[in-house]
Every structure is written in C-alpha cells, then in structure tokens.
Design an enzyme around this catalytic site. Sequence first.
Site, PDB file in Angstrom:
ATOM      1  CG  PHE A 130      48.698  64.910  31.161  1.00  0.00           C
ATOM      2  CD1 PHE A 130      49.784  64.344  32.118  1.00  0.00           C
ATOM      3  CD2 PHE A 130      48.603  66.108  30.999  1.00  0.00           C
ATOM      4  CE1 PHE A 130      50.608  65.122  32.721  1.00  0.00           C
ATOM      5  CE2 PHE A 130      49.444  66.923  31.572  1.00  0.00           C
ATOM      6  CZ  PHE A 130      50.604  66.460  32.289  1.00  0.00           C
ATOM      7  CG  ASP A 201      46.949  65.207  24.788  1.00  0.00           C
ATOM      8  OD1 ASP A 201      47.824  65.277  23.961  1.00  0.00           O
ATOM      9  OD2 ASP A 201      46.838  65.899  25.848  1.00  0.00           O
ATOM     10  CE1 TYR A 226      55.876  70.020  27.409  1.00  0.00           C
ATOM     11  CE2 TYR A 226      54.699  71.824  26.545  1.00  0.00           C
ATOM     12  CZ  TYR A 226      54.702  70.373  27.389  1.00  0.00           C
ATOM     13  OH  TYR A 226      53.532  70.322  28.362  1.00  0.00           O
ATOM     14  CE  LYS A 227      55.005  65.656  27.365  1.00  0.00           C
ATOM     15  NZ  LYS A 227      54.141  66.817  27.253  1.00  0.00           N
ATOM     16  NE  ARG A 375      57.359  60.481  31.917  1.00  0.00           N
ATOM     17  CZ  ARG A 375      56.447  61.560  31.393  1.00  0.00           C
ATOM     18  NH1 ARG A 375      55.329  61.268  31.125  1.00  0.00           N
ATOM     19  NH2 ARG A 375      57.207  62.698  31.468  1.00  0.00           N
TER      20      ARG A 375
END
Length: 416
Positions: A130, A201, A226-227, A375
């Site tokens: 990422f 991560d 927040y995911k 995605r």
Amino acid sequence: MTDNRLASRDSFVERDAADPLASRRDGFHLPGGVIYLDGNSLGALPKRTAARVGAMIEHEWGEGLVRSWNTHDWIGAPARLGAKIAPLIGAAPDEVIVADSTSVNLFKLVCGALGLRPDRRVILSEPGNFPTDLYVLQGVGALLGGRVELRLRSRDELADAIDEQTAAVVLTHVHYKTAERWPMAEITARAHQRGALAVWDLSHTAGALALDLHAVGADLALGCGYKYLNGGPGAPSFVYVAKRWQEALVSPLSGWMGHAAPFDFVDDFEPTASIRRQLCGTPGMLGLAALEAGIDTFAGVDMVALEAKGMALGDAFIALVEARCGFSELMLASPRDAARRGSHVSFRHPDGYAIMQALIARGVIGDFRAPDTLRFGLTPLYLRFTDVWDAVETLRDVLASGEYRDPRFARRAAVT
C-alpha cells in the site's frame, strides 16, 4: 460452487436463511437501494454509533466538561478500546492500544524496530505494498540520512532476501489491491531465524479474518479502525506490541500521554513500560467513541465463523462473475483459493474505472484501484449472499449493455 447453485437466486436466498451471522445486519444503517461492497475502504454505519457519539457530545462533554476525563474514563479509552480489539487479532488485552492514524503508527513502530536492531540497516518490504506504507518507509530512510536502506523484493524473493542486515520486515498481511495473504507465520519465523523483526499492517485483516498474533509469533502490528471495524471515516488506528518488546521499544514521538506519569508535568520524558508508551498526544474522544461503537458490533462473534462466511461470499462472487460475465474482458486479480485471499475480490478490466462508476450509479458501491482494478469488499457482518447475486447481475447488465461507455463514467473524481 456447483453449477446448479449458480443457476438462480433462490439458492442464495437459502444460504442467507441458514447464515448464523444474518442477524448482525440489523445492527447497521444500510441505505435502501444500495448494495455496499466497499466495507474494506469504509465500513457501514452501525446503528448504535449516533447515540454513542451524541451521548458523549451532549452529556459527557456538554455536562461533564473536563471532569469526564475522570468520571467517564476518557483517559482510559485508548487502552479500553485496545483491549476490545485484542481478541479479534489474537492478542492479550494489554498488548493493543488505540492511537493516531495507521501512517503515524507505522512510523512509530518501524523507528522502534530499528532501535531494537541498531546494528542493522535494512527495512524489507514488497513492491506494490500500500503506497502510504512505502511512503512512510521512504520517509524513515530520508529522516535517518541514508543510514537505513529500504529494499523491495517480490513475493517469490522476499523470504530469501531476509538476511543478517535486515532489521525489520514490513508487510501488509492482506494486499490492498489483490487481497492476497502473506503466510504470516512463515514470514515471521523466517525473520526471527535471521534475527529480524516482523511488522504487520493488518488494515485489511482486522475484523474480517480470524487471526492469532501470539500463535504466529508476531512482534509488532498496526491496523486501521475505519474499514472492517466500522469506526467511521478517519477513525483512529490501533497498535500491537508483543509483551516481550514493550519495555524496550522506543517510540520516536515521545508525547506526554506516553509518559510514565503524565500529570506530574516534569520536564524530562520518562516512558511508561506498558503499551501506553505508544501514545503520544491527547486522544480525540469523539473519534474514539465512534470507533468503540464499531468494535462493539463484534461482541459475541466467532471470528472463525466470520472468516468462513467472508470466504464463502468471495467464492460465490468469483464463481458468479465467471459464469455470468464470461463474455467480458474481466480477469480475476485475486487468489482463487480462499485460504490465500482476504475478504475482498478484485477483477481487472481496461475500462475498470468507468465500469465501477456505472455500478455505483446503479447503487452497487465498490471502488477502483489504478490502473485497471475493480475491487469489491465482502464484509461478513452485514453482506448477504443475495447481495452478491444482485451485484453480479447488475455488473452483467452494465457490461452487456455497454452502459459504462457513457462519457460521464470516464470522468475521474478525486477519490476512486
């Protein structure tokens, strides 16, 4: 899935009826006419969140004022939330704390890992990790004036690239684009064999997959709120530090909340020996309140069952796309084997951005990752098998009709 189970929506209705997690959907605000396949970017709003944040604003802040740091234990919130996240990732309650953002926490942990291995100069990661992770690692190298080297190695090469110069291996457990999982136990063991530390991560793992950081021997980890944890846009992140490292790991951000006695107000920094060392400044209580409401949606959830549903949703999505959209140029970009995949599925297409915009216009919300990847996040707490059927039928219509070729769908927005 066998072909007869792909033939009609009825079999998906039956799977929803048998789903032991089906009632969890009732805990979320999900707008009518929307199939939400973007929980891996921003989790849906838990119904309890507004009341929790409202109570903090009106009563704890409005009436309690500064007294609420004590009377409502605001001061203990980062550790309390960390203890609630701990069972979701296989950690002890005193090994996790909520603080800062994922980028800031990655910076802190990598700098701390380098401090634990002062005779080593290499940080090892993979190309295509990422971007913020790579940017932070590049920034650490620049800050240290070239005394640290960032090496990027492919998945086939990385394990063998861990050597006596490696201070830390820094990887995202589930790849943000493809959903491919790293074999965490294997890589961590390899790092330890070579005297290096493993920093993970967990942003696309926590709240979606069953994980046991103790079992895999993880040293350090972080993840976002927040995911899949449903903490709201920009929710605080969490940090995991194995108990064995807590006294030795030095944070480069030695703020007052990480002090052994922050309210003694002395001039010299004396770090606490606990996980609280990873705190820096005053925590943002409104964000913590929203995140706690999100974490509480997992109360009583069996994470093994949660992961199993996520993998079943992914298998169904892949099978349906290939069965019903085989005429298109869609190419699977995620592992077909569920054991190697996280809880999202990606497909590549030359017109991926426009296709995704056309889907969103029809109420099927996924996201796009450049240059060509559609995605789809498959959040087990609130997504239904019938949602998968309906989403793929919409995708089929968008592709078959050529609707996505409308010029309005090619205009790039700031956020994709």
